[in-house]
Write a protein that holds these residues in place. Structure first.
Motif, PDB file in Angstrom:
ATOM      1  N   LEU A 194      45.256  35.595  37.555  1.00 18.24           N
ATOM      2  CA  LEU A 194      45.186  36.917  36.692  1.00 18.24           C
ATOM      3  C   LEU A 194      46.376  36.943  37.503  1.00 18.24           C
ATOM      4  O   LEU A 194      46.626  38.154  38.275  1.00 18.24           O
ATOM      5  CB  LEU A 194      44.474  37.194  35.981  1.00 18.24           C
ATOM      6  CG  LEU A 194      43.143  36.944  35.362  1.00 18.24           C
ATOM      7  CD1 LEU A 194      42.062  38.570  34.786  1.00 18.24           C
ATOM      8  CD2 LEU A 194      43.113  36.397  34.494  1.00 18.24           C
ATOM      9  N   ASP A 195      47.405  36.942  36.835  1.00 12.24           N
ATOM     10  CA  ASP A 195      48.948  37.458  37.326  1.00 12.24           C
ATOM     11  C   ASP A 195      49.181  39.056  36.525  1.00 12.24           C
ATOM     12  O   ASP A 195      48.310  38.935  36.266  1.00 12.24           O
ATOM     13  CB  ASP A 195      50.091  36.651  36.801  1.00 12.24           C
ATOM     14  CG  ASP A 195      50.168  36.876  35.103  1.00 12.24           C
ATOM     15  OD1 ASP A 195      49.874  37.682  34.657  1.00 12.24           O
ATOM     16  OD2 ASP A 195      50.739  35.805  34.725  1.00 12.24           O
ATOM     17  N   GLU A 196      49.988  39.908  37.251  1.00 18.13           N
ATOM     18  CA  GLU A 196      49.528  41.003  36.852  1.00 18.13           C
ATOM     19  C   GLU A 196      49.452  41.812  35.356  1.00 18.13           C
ATOM     20  O   GLU A 196      48.825  41.930  35.152  1.00 18.13           O
ATOM     21  CB  GLU A 196      50.598  42.065  37.052  1.00 18.13           C
ATOM     22  CG  GLU A 196      50.422  43.512  36.803  1.00 18.13           C
ATOM     23  CD  GLU A 196      51.434  44.803  37.734  1.00 18.13           C
ATOM     24  OE1 GLU A 196      52.574  44.194  38.412  1.00 18.13           O
ATOM     25  OE2 GLU A 196      51.149  45.906  37.928  1.00 18.13           O
ATOM     26  N   GLN A 197      49.993  40.110  34.080  1.00 19.05           N
ATOM     27  CA  GLN A 197      50.331  40.646  32.838  1.00 19.05           C
ATOM     28  C   GLN A 197      48.841  40.455  32.051  1.00 19.05           C
ATOM     29  O   GLN A 197      48.638  40.870  31.589  1.00 19.05           O
ATOM     30  CB  GLN A 197      51.123  39.893  32.488  1.00 19.05           C
ATOM     31  CG  GLN A 197      52.295  39.995  31.135  1.00 19.05           C
ATOM     32  CD  GLN A 197      53.169  39.430  30.541  1.00 19.05           C
ATOM     33  OE1 GLN A 197      53.459  39.060  31.370  1.00 19.05           O
ATOM     34  NE2 GLN A 197      53.443  39.429  29.058  1.00 19.05           N
ATOM     35  N   GLU A 198      48.254  39.615  32.843  1.00 23.40           N
ATOM     36  CA  GLU A 198      46.919  38.271  32.263  1.00 23.40           C
ATOM     37  C   GLU A 198      46.434  39.459  32.799  1.00 23.40           C
ATOM     38  O   GLU A 198      45.093  40.140  32.198  1.00 23.40           O
ATOM     39  CB  GLU A 198      47.076  37.593  32.926  1.00 23.40           C
ATOM     40  CG  GLU A 198      46.132  36.686  32.397  1.00 23.40           C
ATOM     41  CD  GLU A 198      46.075  35.982  31.281  1.00 23.40           C
ATOM     42  OE1 GLU A 198      47.275  36.082  30.586  1.00 23.40           O
ATOM     43  OE2 GLU A 198      45.335  35.812  31.032  1.00 23.40           O
ATOM     44  N   LEU A 199      46.145  39.657  33.651  1.00 28.92           N
ATOM     45  CA  LEU A 199      44.911  41.024  34.479  1.00 28.92           C
ATOM     46  C   LEU A 199      44.956  42.274  34.045  1.00 28.92           C
ATOM     47  O   LEU A 199      44.126  42.676  32.986  1.00 28.92           O
ATOM     48  CB  LEU A 199      45.597  41.519  36.010  1.00 28.92           C
ATOM     49  CG  LEU A 199      44.112  43.131  36.182  1.00 28.92           C
ATOM     50  CD1 LEU A 199      42.755  42.203  36.536  1.00 28.92           C
ATOM     51  CD2 LEU A 199      45.263  42.515  38.077  1.00 28.92           C
ATOM     52  N   ARG A 200      46.187  43.411  32.797  1.00 30.14           N
ATOM     53  CA  ARG A 200      46.151  44.041  32.077  1.00 30.14           C
ATOM     54  C   ARG A 200      45.934  43.580  31.032  1.00 30.14           C
ATOM     55  O   ARG A 200      44.997  44.745  30.049  1.00 30.14           O
ATOM     56  CB  ARG A 200      48.165  44.721  32.570  1.00 30.14           C
ATOM     57  CG  ARG A 200      47.990  45.485  33.308  1.00 30.14           C
ATOM     58  CD  ARG A 200      47.520  45.920  34.194  1.00 30.14           C
ATOM     59  NE  ARG A 200      47.641  46.622  35.666  1.00 30.14           N
ATOM     60  CZ  ARG A 200      46.185  47.449  36.153  1.00 30.14           C
ATOM     61  NH1 ARG A 200      46.441  48.093  35.574  1.00 30.14           N
ATOM     62  NH2 ARG A 200      47.120  47.302  37.379  1.00 30.14           N
ATOM     63  N   PHE A 201      46.074  42.712  29.999  1.00 32.60           N
ATOM     64  CA  PHE A 201      45.540  42.048  29.274  1.00 32.60           C
ATOM     65  C   PHE A 201      44.086  42.014  28.947  1.00 32.60           C
ATOM     66  O   PHE A 201      43.329  42.701  27.838  1.00 32.60           O
ATOM     67  CB  PHE A 201      45.935  40.766  29.247  1.00 32.60           C
ATOM     68  CG  PHE A 201      45.609  40.125  27.632  1.00 32.60           C
ATOM     69  CD1 PHE A 201      46.230  40.789  26.404  1.00 32.60           C
ATOM     70  CD2 PHE A 201      44.939  39.577  27.697  1.00 32.60           C
ATOM     71  CE1 PHE A 201      45.298  40.502  25.260  1.00 32.60           C
ATOM     72  CE2 PHE A 201      44.944  38.596  26.341  1.00 32.60           C
ATOM     73  CZ  PHE A 201      44.886  39.018  25.201  1.00 32.60           C
ATOM     74  N   ARG A 202      43.196  41.379  30.106  1.00 34.01           N
ATOM     75  CA  ARG A 202      42.304  41.095  29.933  1.00 34.01           C
ATOM     76  C   ARG A 202      41.058  42.862  30.965  1.00 34.01           C
ATOM     77  O   ARG A 202      40.258  42.446  29.881  1.00 34.01           O
ATOM     78  CB  ARG A 202      41.671  40.191  30.939  1.00 34.01           C
ATOM     79  CG  ARG A 202      42.905  39.088  30.860  1.00 34.01           C
ATOM     80  CD  ARG A 202      40.934  38.005  30.458  1.00 34.01           C
ATOM     81  NE  ARG A 202      42.023  36.937  30.173  1.00 34.01           N
ATOM     82  CZ  ARG A 202      41.185  35.890  30.581  1.00 34.01           C
ATOM     83  NH1 ARG A 202      40.093  35.779  30.203  1.00 34.01           N
ATOM     84  NH2 ARG A 202      41.608  34.206  30.761  1.00 34.01           N
TER      85      ARG A 202
ATOM     86  N   THR B 244      39.134  31.638  36.827  1.00 33.12           N
ATOM     87  CA  THR B 244      40.527  31.894  36.538  1.00 33.12           C
ATOM     88  C   THR B 244      41.972  32.803  37.150  1.00 33.12           C
ATOM     89  O   THR B 244      41.247  34.006  36.773  1.00 33.12           O
ATOM     90  CB  THR B 244      40.560  32.625  35.203  1.00 33.12           C
ATOM     91  OG1 THR B 244      39.258  31.472  34.428  1.00 33.12           O
ATOM     92  CG2 THR B 244      42.299  32.523  34.763  1.00 33.12           C
TER      93      THR B 244
END
Ligand SMILES: Cc1cc2nc3c(=O)[nH]c(=O)nc-3n(C[C@H](O)[C@H](O)[C@H](O)COP(=O)(O)OP(=O)(O)OC[C@H]3O[C@@H](n4cnc5c(N)ncnc54)[C@H](O)[C@@H]3O)c2cc1C
Length: 416
Positions: free
Chosen positions: A170-178, A168
């Protein structure tokens, strides 16, 4: 049933012994170092398990980067210049094998046959020995500075896709979320599906404990030679006497080539030395094991602190650990996670391991030239942990059936 002597109690040796025991063989495990101890490369590695671990160490373009890496004191590669004349033939072969897409693609396909069922087989063994907790469904996360940096790695990800790996993005926002505690400056991530991790020393020690509780004999000794009688193997000679056997498996990691030469095979082996440090005390609360792709280090939370692995150092099998590599690892990981450099009372434990590496990036698994009673199972380079159960399966099949065909991609005779 034949009696099999397994030489070397790293992950390849203990998993081979496990598979042989499971198939009803009498097994003797020979190693001067206790299973799970620091001499083996299997002790302190990254512990990554994934079917995406199919890339050989040398990839197209690496040869152009070698001078830059060597000039950069923080670079991922060290070569002892005094060893260069000795190392050069191996190194040239290594770079040649990785020089073009058409050479690395078949290697990736071959390696995927070794790691494709990973981590299912590890989980199965962990369950069977009553220790399912050994294999963690941690996921594995590659971190990039930007999507562009990821996009530049076209071939590695294309090869992984071709062999069936999925992930998967992950863009920055998704990366920081995960991964809320990902280090600053990383704006893109790749979360590999099905990635797992384990504590390598504990895994080896637990499998060995099971083996010894179930009848496998341990001989704490160095294997020195093979004893034949009218062409049949009768014993492995050690520095503590002879271990009687009908078959033997050479799984002595980076030390294997000397033993292989005794049974007629000249295998070009180099110790691709790698390192780890574990920084005790409070560290980043990471949810996944990470690979910082630009720094070329892994970072992971472990019971005793924060562990970082990486680097390739060609200083030779017997040279002592290089303190500079630990310093560099420490600098790289504390730059990424300044918290790890704070506080005066931190303990930093260090370890150096020898990846057993063959110049085409594939292990040698097959019968020896001199005798079908001696099986080679070594040279797993960067993926010995991930590929150990499949190696063990191949070893058992070769021992069980004299007519079992070898996988040509791993044939020890390919170097003849
Ligand atoms: C920093 C680092 C990170 C890594 N990360 C990963 C990872 O994330 N995932 C992965 O899959 N792989 C990883 N690897 C690679 C992996 O560690 C190796 O491929 C694997 O451990 C090799 O296992 P082995 O059993 O062949 O050799 P070893 O573990 O080295 O075991 C060989 C054993 O043979 C014994 N021996 C030597 N000579 C003799 C003799 N004459 N008689 C008897 N015994 C002998 C030694 O004492 C030793 O115990 C990493 C390696 C390093 C260094």
């Amino acid at each position: 049933m034949p009696h099999v002597a397994v030489i070397g109690a790293g992950v390849i040796g203990v998993m081979s012994a496990y598979s042989l025991l499971h198939s009803g063989y009498t097994v003797t495990l020979i190693d001067p170092a206790e299973p799970g101890s620091a001499r083996a490369s299997s002790f302190g590695n990254g512990g990554w398990l994934s079917s995406s671990l199919v890339l050989p160490g040398a990839m197209p373009g690496l040869w152009k980067q070698v001078p830059k890496f060597l000039l950069d004191p923080k670079g991922p590669l060290t070569i002892d210049k005094w060893r260069l004349p000795k190392l050069a033939p191996w190194l040239l072969r290594f770079l040649w094998n990785g020089a073009t897409e058409s050479r690395v693609r078949p290697t990736a396909v071959a390696l995927s046959s070794m790691v494709g069922s990973c981590p299912n087989l590890h989980q199965e063994v962990a369950r069977q020995i009553g220790a399912p907790y050994l294999v963690e469904a941690s996921g594995l996360l590659y971190l990039y500075r930007s999507r562009e940096a990821y996009a530049r790695e076209i071939l590695p990800w294309a090869l992984r896709r071709e062999v069936g790996a999925t992930w998967t993005e992950l863009d920055e926002q998704e990366l920081r979320f995960r991964e809320p505690n990902a280090p600053d400056g990383y704006r893109f991530g790749v979360l590999v599906d099905g990635g797992h991790a384990l504590d390598p020393a504990l895994f080896v020690a637990e499998v060995a404990k099971f083996l010894f509780a179930n009848g496998v004999r341990y001989v704490k000794a160095n294997a020195l030679d093979f004893v034949f009688d009218v062409g049949r193997l009768t014993a492995v000679k050690t520095d503590h006497g002879q271990a009687e056997c009908d078959k033997a498996v050479i799984s002595a990691g980076a030390w294997s080539s000397k033993l292989a030469a005794l049974v007629g095979d000249r295998i070009p082996m180099e110790a691709e030395r790698g390192h780890h440090i574990i920084i005790s005390g409070e560290g980043p609360d990471l949810r996944h094991p990470l690979l910082l792709t630009d720094r070329k280090i892994t970072v992971r939370k472990v019971a005793s602190g924060t562990k970082s692995t990486g680097q390739v150092d060609f200083s030779g099998l017997d040279a002592p650990a290089n303190p500079l590599r630990f310093k560099v690892l420490h600098e790289l990981v504390t730059e990424a996670f300044p918290l790890l450099g704070e506080g005066p009372e931190r303990h930093v434990s260090t370890w150096m391991g020898r990846r057993p590496s063959l110049p085409d990036g594939k292990p040698a698994i097959g019968r020896s030239r001199r005798s079908a009673d001696v099986i080679h199972a070594f040279g797993h380079g960067h993926i010995g942990f991930a590929s150990a159960p499949e190696t063990a399966r191949l070893v058992t099949r070769l021992i069980r059936k004299a007519s079992e065909e070898e996988n040509a991609a791993f044939s020890p005779q390919r170097f003849a």
